[in-house]
Scaffold this motif. Structure first.
Motif, PDB file in Angstrom:
ATOM      1  N   ALA A  81       0.910  -1.155  -0.014  1.00 13.65           N
ATOM      2  CA  ALA A  81      -0.158   0.161  -0.134  1.00 13.65           C
ATOM      3  C   ALA A  81       0.894   1.361  -0.040  1.00 13.65           C
ATOM      4  N   LEU A  82       1.981   1.262   0.877  1.00 12.14           N
ATOM      5  CA  LEU A  82       2.791   2.200   0.730  1.00 12.14           C
ATOM      6  C   LEU A  82       3.485   2.662  -0.453  1.00 12.14           C
ATOM      7  N   VAL A  83       3.958   1.505  -0.947  1.00 10.67           N
ATOM      8  CA  VAL A  83       4.716   1.696  -2.239  1.00 10.67           C
ATOM      9  C   VAL A  83       3.614   2.423  -3.471  1.00 10.67           C
ATOM     10  N   GLY A  84       2.518   1.669  -3.408  1.00  7.34           N
ATOM     11  CA  GLY A  84       1.414   2.274  -4.273  1.00  7.34           C
ATOM     12  C   GLY A  84       1.322   3.624  -4.303  1.00  7.34           C
ATOM     13  N   VAL A  85       1.380   4.448  -2.930  1.00 15.51           N
ATOM     14  CA  VAL A  85       1.356   5.685  -2.851  1.00 15.51           C
ATOM     15  C   VAL A  85       2.418   6.506  -3.444  1.00 15.51           C
ATOM     16  N   VAL A  86       3.790   5.974  -3.253  1.00 12.63           N
ATOM     17  CA  VAL A  86       4.879   6.666  -3.673  1.00 12.63           C
ATOM     18  C   VAL A  86       4.878   6.590  -5.220  1.00 12.63           C
ATOM     19  N   ILE A  87       4.419   5.308  -5.934  1.00 19.21           N
ATOM     20  CA  ILE A  87       4.237   5.146  -7.244  1.00 19.21           C
ATOM     21  C   ILE A  87       3.320   6.329  -7.833  1.00 19.21           C
ATOM     22  N   GLY A  88       2.252   6.424  -7.030  1.00 17.01           N
ATOM     23  CA  GLY A  88       1.334   7.503  -7.459  1.00 17.01           C
ATOM     24  C   GLY A  88       1.911   8.858  -7.369  1.00 17.01           C
ATOM     25  N   ILE A  89       2.594   9.176  -6.618  1.00 24.30           N
ATOM     26  CA  ILE A  89       3.300  10.313  -6.728  1.00 24.30           C
ATOM     27  C   ILE A  89       4.415  10.735  -7.570  1.00 24.30           C
ATOM     28  N   LEU A  90       5.071   9.503  -7.990  1.00 23.28           N
ATOM     29  CA  LEU A  90       6.203   9.430  -9.092  1.00 23.28           C
ATOM     30  C   LEU A  90       5.412   9.840 -10.308  1.00 23.28           C
ATOM     31  N   THR A  91       4.142   8.971 -10.481  1.00 28.06           N
ATOM     32  CA  THR A  91       3.344   9.046 -11.650  1.00 28.06           C
ATOM     33  C   THR A  91       2.917  10.418 -11.958  1.00 28.06           C
ATOM     34  N   PHE A  92       2.495  11.336 -10.813  1.00 27.96           N
ATOM     35  CA  PHE A  92       1.932  12.513 -10.977  1.00 27.96           C
ATOM     36  C   PHE A  92       3.045  13.437 -11.574  1.00 27.96           C
ATOM     37  N   ILE A  93       4.365  13.317 -10.958  1.00 32.58           N
ATOM     38  CA  ILE A  93       5.245  14.091 -11.448  1.00 32.58           C
ATOM     39  C   ILE A  93       5.952  13.855 -12.647  1.00 32.58           C
ATOM     40  N   ALA A  94       5.655  12.725 -13.305  1.00 30.50           N
ATOM     41  CA  ALA A  94       6.363  12.256 -14.247  1.00 30.50           C
ATOM     42  C   ALA A  94       5.767  12.876 -15.960  1.00 30.50           C
ATOM     43  N   ASP A  95       6.814  13.014 -16.686  1.00 30.85           N
ATOM     44  CA  ASP A  95       6.409  13.556 -18.014  1.00 30.85           C
ATOM     45  C   ASP A  95       5.609  12.483 -18.907  1.00 30.85           C
ATOM     46  N   ASP A  96       5.492  12.687 -20.099  1.00 29.95           N
ATOM     47  CA  ASP A  96       4.329  11.794 -20.951  1.00 29.95           C
ATOM     48  C   ASP A  96       5.217  10.776 -21.502  1.00 29.95           C
ATOM     49  N   ARG A  97       6.505  10.867 -21.770  1.00 29.86           N
ATOM     50  CA  ARG A  97       7.323   9.735 -21.984  1.00 29.86           C
ATOM     51  C   ARG A  97       7.492   8.751 -20.981  1.00 29.86           C
ATOM     52  N   GLN A  98       7.817   9.401 -19.602  1.00 33.58           N
ATOM     53  CA  GLN A  98       7.920   8.551 -18.463  1.00 33.58           C
ATOM     54  C   GLN A  98       6.532   7.786 -18.259  1.00 33.58           C
ATOM     55  N   LEU A  99       5.300   8.519 -18.404  1.00 29.45           N
ATOM     56  CA  LEU A  99       4.058   7.790 -17.875  1.00 29.45           C
ATOM     57  C   LEU A  99       3.899   6.530 -18.763  1.00 29.45           C
ATOM     58  N   ARG A 100       4.215   6.482 -20.224  1.00 26.09           N
ATOM     59  CA  ARG A 100       4.399   5.547 -20.921  1.00 26.09           C
ATOM     60  C   ARG A 100       5.014   4.303 -20.516  1.00 26.09           C
ATOM     61  N   ASP A 101       6.219   4.780 -19.970  1.00 24.49           N
ATOM     62  CA  ASP A 101       7.160   3.527 -19.321  1.00 24.49           C
ATOM     63  C   ASP A 101       6.605   3.057 -18.071  1.00 24.49           C
ATOM     64  N   LEU A 102       5.898   4.021 -17.246  1.00 18.49           N
ATOM     65  CA  LEU A 102       5.242   3.547 -15.983  1.00 18.49           C
ATOM     66  C   LEU A 102       4.114   2.588 -16.126  1.00 18.49           C
ATOM     67  N   THR A 103       3.125   2.945 -17.155  1.00 19.40           N
ATOM     68  CA  THR A 103       2.085   1.937 -17.420  1.00 19.40           C
ATOM     69  C   THR A 103       2.668   0.712 -17.890  1.00 19.40           C
ATOM     70  N   PHE A 104       3.764   0.841 -18.672  1.00 20.06           N
ATOM     71  CA  PHE A 104       4.440  -0.732 -18.600  1.00 20.06           C
ATOM     72  C   PHE A 104       4.866  -1.523 -17.599  1.00 20.06           C
ATOM     73  N   TRP A 105       5.376  -0.753 -16.682  1.00 19.02           N
ATOM     74  CA  TRP A 105       5.927  -1.512 -15.411  1.00 19.02           C
ATOM     75  C   TRP A 105       4.659  -1.766 -14.520  1.00 19.02           C
ATOM     76  N   THR A 106       3.796  -1.054 -14.414  1.00 21.60           N
ATOM     77  CA  THR A 106       2.870  -1.426 -13.315  1.00 21.60           C
ATOM     78  C   THR A 106       1.608  -2.579 -13.904  1.00 21.60           C
ATOM     79  N   MET A 107       1.732  -2.416 -14.895  1.00 20.88           N
ATOM     80  CA  MET A 107       0.678  -3.858 -15.624  1.00 20.88           C
ATOM     81  C   MET A 107       1.516  -5.026 -16.179  1.00 20.88           C
ATOM     82  N   GLY A 108       2.948  -4.960 -16.212  1.00 25.42           N
ATOM     83  CA  GLY A 108       3.419  -6.103 -16.508  1.00 25.42           C
ATOM     84  C   GLY A 108       3.444  -6.454 -17.907  1.00 25.42           C
TER      85      GLY A 108
END
Length: 347
Positions: A173-200
């Motif tokens: 749960a704590l990691v989910g919060v931190v990932i959410g914060i990182l997602t919020f501050i990420a740019d568009d390119r990083q957001l595409r990469d983050l979607t890849f990591w979170t879904m597998g």
């Protein structure tokens, strides 16, 4: 004499069942692997797949089979095998069928390390290149693992496993919060990469990173398989295992480090993939018994088959769109996990 005569056929029957299960899993892996090479948005007939593998295929088939599909199949095989072994080792170490690397925070810690490297570690990625994200994921997996260990150590005896699992839930749960914060501050390119990591997803696997995946998962699997006898002994309890000469602390550290290496590398290259470490070892244990000398390698084969099948299904259910393999394993594993919870409560 009569007892000895009864035991020998029983052991022979068990051995034959394990050999049959091994052969069955290997054949299924080969069949599903060939199907994965042939079936997809672009269909490649089986005879052309075989010709391509033998080096006599057409250039178009080489691109589809060797460049696009074969790397993801190899990644799915090794990642699935590593997740299966890691899950079996965790369940044996904590003597609980719910102790999966994902449930105790290892996978989410690895994902956080990888995501933090992507969002905040651009400078380090320039220095370390392809190693930057795996290194961050492994550090995250280690941090989450040892934090969970510390939480589990607060209570002794029968309550330790429950504390471990509850601590893993809190860390997730704590990691989910931190990932959410990182997602919020990420740019568009990083957001595409983050979607890849979170879904597998194994769809981005390529030959440049496959060697790292194979090396890390092979080393981790070798370390864990060498702990098979110690894992059998700890089933008697820690005091019983110590009487048999098992170094509990050393065994625990080796398994934790190997699991962090495997899960961290797998998460770095393929994102968060859950439930493989729960479903496969538990099914193998129910079918063929709890002995880790057979449970660990059979869990590797079963994990490889499950992830390979999930990837094949995800590529074809909504073709030409591809469903991430993490969603497919979740769809399989979540109902199984609920059944497991209702069947046996954690101790």
């Amino acid at each position: 004499m009569a007892v000895a005569e009864l035991k020998a056929p029983s052991r022979l029957l068990t051995l034959n069942r394990r050999q049959l299960a091994t052969g069955f899993l290997v054949v299924l892996i080969l069949l599903v692997g060939l199907a994965s090479l042939a079936i997809g948005a672009t269909q490649v007939p089986l005879e052309r797949v075989i010709a391509t593998l033998l080096g006599t295929g057409e250039a178009r088939d080489d691109l589809v089979v060797l460049t696009l599909r074969l790397p993801r199949i190899v990644a799915a095989l090794f990642v699935g095998a590593g997740m299966g072994i890691a899950g079996a080792a965790m369940q044996g170490l904590y003597r609980n069928p719910l102790a999966d690397p994902g449930l105790i925070g290892v996978s989410s810690g690895a994902a956080l390390g990888a995501i933090a490297t992507i969002v905040l570690g651009a400078k380090y990625m320039q220095y370390f290149g392809v190693w930057a994200v795996p290194f961050g994921a492994i550090l995250g997996a280690l941090a989450a693992t040892f934090l969970t260990q510390a939480i589990g150590a607060v209570r002794r005896g029968e309550g330790r496993t429950a504390s471990l699992l509850l601590g893993g839930i809190a860390i997730n749960a704590l990691v989910g919060v931190v990932i959410g914060i990182l997602t919020f501050i990420a740019d568009d390119r990083q957001l595409r990469d983050l979607t890849f990591w979170t879904m597998g997803n194994v769809g981005r696997a390529d030959w440049s990173g496959i060697g790292i995946v194979i090396g890390a998962l092979s080393i981790g699997s070798f370390v864990i398989i060498r702990q098979a006898r110690a894992l059998d002994a700890i089933a008697l309890g820690e005091s019983g295992a110590r009487h048999l000469g098992v170094d509990i602390s050393g065994m625990r550290n080796r398994i934790i480090l190997a699991t962090a290496l495997m899960v961290g590398t797998a998460t770095a290259f393929c994102g968060m993939i859950g439930f493989v470490g729960i479903v496969v070892p538990h099914l193998v244990r129910m079918t063929l018994g709890p002995g880790h000398r057979h449970l660990l390698p059979l869990s590797a084969l079963g994990g490889a088959l499950l992830l390979l099948t999930a990837d094949l299904a995800g590529r074809n259910i909504a073709a030409p769109l591809e469903l991430p393999v993490g969603l497919m394993t979740g769809a399989i594993g979540a109902p199984f996990f609920l059944w497991l919870l209702t069947r046996r409560q954690p101790s």
